[in-house]
Write a protein that holds these residues in place. Sequence first.
Motif, PDB file in Angstrom:
ATOM      1  N   GLU A   1       0.827  -1.206   0.000  1.00 41.24           N
ATOM      2  CA  GLU A   1       0.000   0.000   0.000  1.00 41.24           C
ATOM      3  C   GLU A   1       0.863   1.258   0.000  1.00 41.24           C
ATOM      4  O   GLU A   1       0.538   2.244  -0.665  1.00 41.24           O
ATOM      5  CB  GLU A   1      -0.958   0.002   1.193  1.00 41.24           C
ATOM      6  CG  GLU A   1      -2.050  -1.040   1.092  1.00 41.24           C
ATOM      7  CD  GLU A   1      -2.906  -0.894  -0.153  1.00 41.24           C
ATOM      8  OE1 GLU A   1      -3.333   0.237  -0.467  1.00 41.24           O
ATOM      9  OE2 GLU A   1      -3.150  -1.908  -0.823  1.00 41.24           O
TER      10      GLU A   1
ATOM     11  N   LEU B   1       0.914   4.208  -2.886  1.00 43.19           N
ATOM     12  CA  LEU B   1       0.795   5.629  -2.579  1.00 43.19           C
ATOM     13  C   LEU B   1       1.983   6.406  -3.147  1.00 43.19           C
ATOM     14  O   LEU B   1       1.816   7.502  -3.697  1.00 43.19           O
ATOM     15  CB  LEU B   1       0.681   5.848  -1.073  1.00 43.19           C
ATOM     16  CG  LEU B   1       0.444   7.274  -0.617  1.00 43.19           C
ATOM     17  CD1 LEU B   1      -0.860   7.829  -1.185  1.00 43.19           C
ATOM     18  CD2 LEU B   1       0.443   7.342   0.900  1.00 43.19           C
TER      19      LEU B   1
ATOM     20  N   TYR C   1      -3.054  13.262   6.327  1.00 47.53           N
ATOM     21  CA  TYR C   1      -3.714  12.714   5.152  1.00 47.53           C
ATOM     22  C   TYR C   1      -3.304  13.532   3.944  1.00 47.53           C
ATOM     23  O   TYR C   1      -2.964  14.706   4.072  1.00 47.53           O
ATOM     24  CB  TYR C   1      -5.242  12.805   5.282  1.00 47.53           C
ATOM     25  CG  TYR C   1      -5.818  11.897   6.328  1.00 47.53           C
ATOM     26  CD1 TYR C   1      -6.186  10.594   6.019  1.00 47.53           C
ATOM     27  CD2 TYR C   1      -6.010  12.343   7.633  1.00 47.53           C
ATOM     28  CE1 TYR C   1      -6.728   9.751   6.980  1.00 47.53           C
ATOM     29  CE2 TYR C   1      -6.553  11.513   8.605  1.00 47.53           C
ATOM     30  CZ  TYR C   1      -6.905  10.223   8.272  1.00 47.53           C
ATOM     31  OH  TYR C   1      -7.436   9.402   9.225  1.00 47.53           O
TER      32      TYR C   1
ATOM     33  N   LYS D   1      -9.389  11.896  -4.240  1.00 42.57           N
ATOM     34  CA  LYS D   1      -9.039  10.784  -3.353  1.00 42.57           C
ATOM     35  C   LYS D   1      -8.389  11.348  -2.098  1.00 42.57           C
ATOM     36  O   LYS D   1      -7.653  12.332  -2.154  1.00 42.57           O
ATOM     37  CB  LYS D   1      -8.032   9.844  -4.033  1.00 42.57           C
ATOM     38  CG  LYS D   1      -8.453   9.331  -5.369  1.00 42.57           C
ATOM     39  CD  LYS D   1      -8.974   7.960  -5.250  1.00 42.57           C
ATOM     40  CE  LYS D   1      -9.261   7.417  -6.635  1.00 42.57           C
ATOM     41  NZ  LYS D   1      -9.750   6.103  -6.620  1.00 42.57           N
TER      42      LYS D   1
ATOM     43  N   ASP E   1      -6.070   9.856   1.103  1.00 42.34           N
ATOM     44  CA  ASP E   1      -5.344   8.700   1.629  1.00 42.34           C
ATOM     45  C   ASP E   1      -4.626   9.055   2.922  1.00 42.34           C
ATOM     46  O   ASP E   1      -4.131  10.178   3.077  1.00 42.34           O
ATOM     47  CB  ASP E   1      -4.301   8.189   0.622  1.00 42.34           C
ATOM     48  CG  ASP E   1      -4.907   7.367  -0.487  1.00 42.34           C
ATOM     49  OD1 ASP E   1      -5.915   6.666  -0.234  1.00 42.34           O
ATOM     50  OD2 ASP E   1      -4.375   7.407  -1.608  1.00 42.34           O
TER      51      ASP E   1
END
Length: 180
Positions: free
Chosen positions: A68, A72, A101, A111, A113
């Motif tokens: 992940e 990113l 974030y 988005k 994340d």
Amino acid sequence: MVGQMNAKAFDRLTILFRNAHGIAKHCRPFTDYVWMCQLDAQKGIDIGTTYMTDIKCREFIDAIAEIERQKLEETTKKVKFISISCDEATDSAIMEQLIIYIRYAVAGEIKTDFLAIKTLDRATANNCYSAILQSFNEQCNIDPVDLWHKLVGFTSDGASVMQGVRNGVGAQLKENQPKL
């Protein structure tokens, strides 16, 4: 035959990784992974016996987290613009924490994340600012110069540490990216 053995091992690992992901997603202790695997075995699901320990659960979760993080990193390298949202809080152990974030757009879709949670010695603007830069470097392999080219927004609560006009985190970010 080797292909069938590899497919069987892959299927087993897929189930084990899903169990580990469930443990992480639901904030369960790693020891719950063992009984989850035992339950799968009792249901007749072939998962083998090799990776049915809490230690392997942690390794699987670490592997999932790394994948992940890499996704990113790839995404943040590709996008043109990034916005930061963060907040500082004191946790139950009375330690200052900063949660960060990032927001960006991909194909017109916004988005958001999770980037990082950083423990701070003290919740000062300088410490928060440094933690943000460090997080982008560690999690996305983006140095400050690249960040300044992409950074277009900053949001946080109204605390003076974050929004202080003279030395708040927003003011420090704006020194390097005046269009912020």
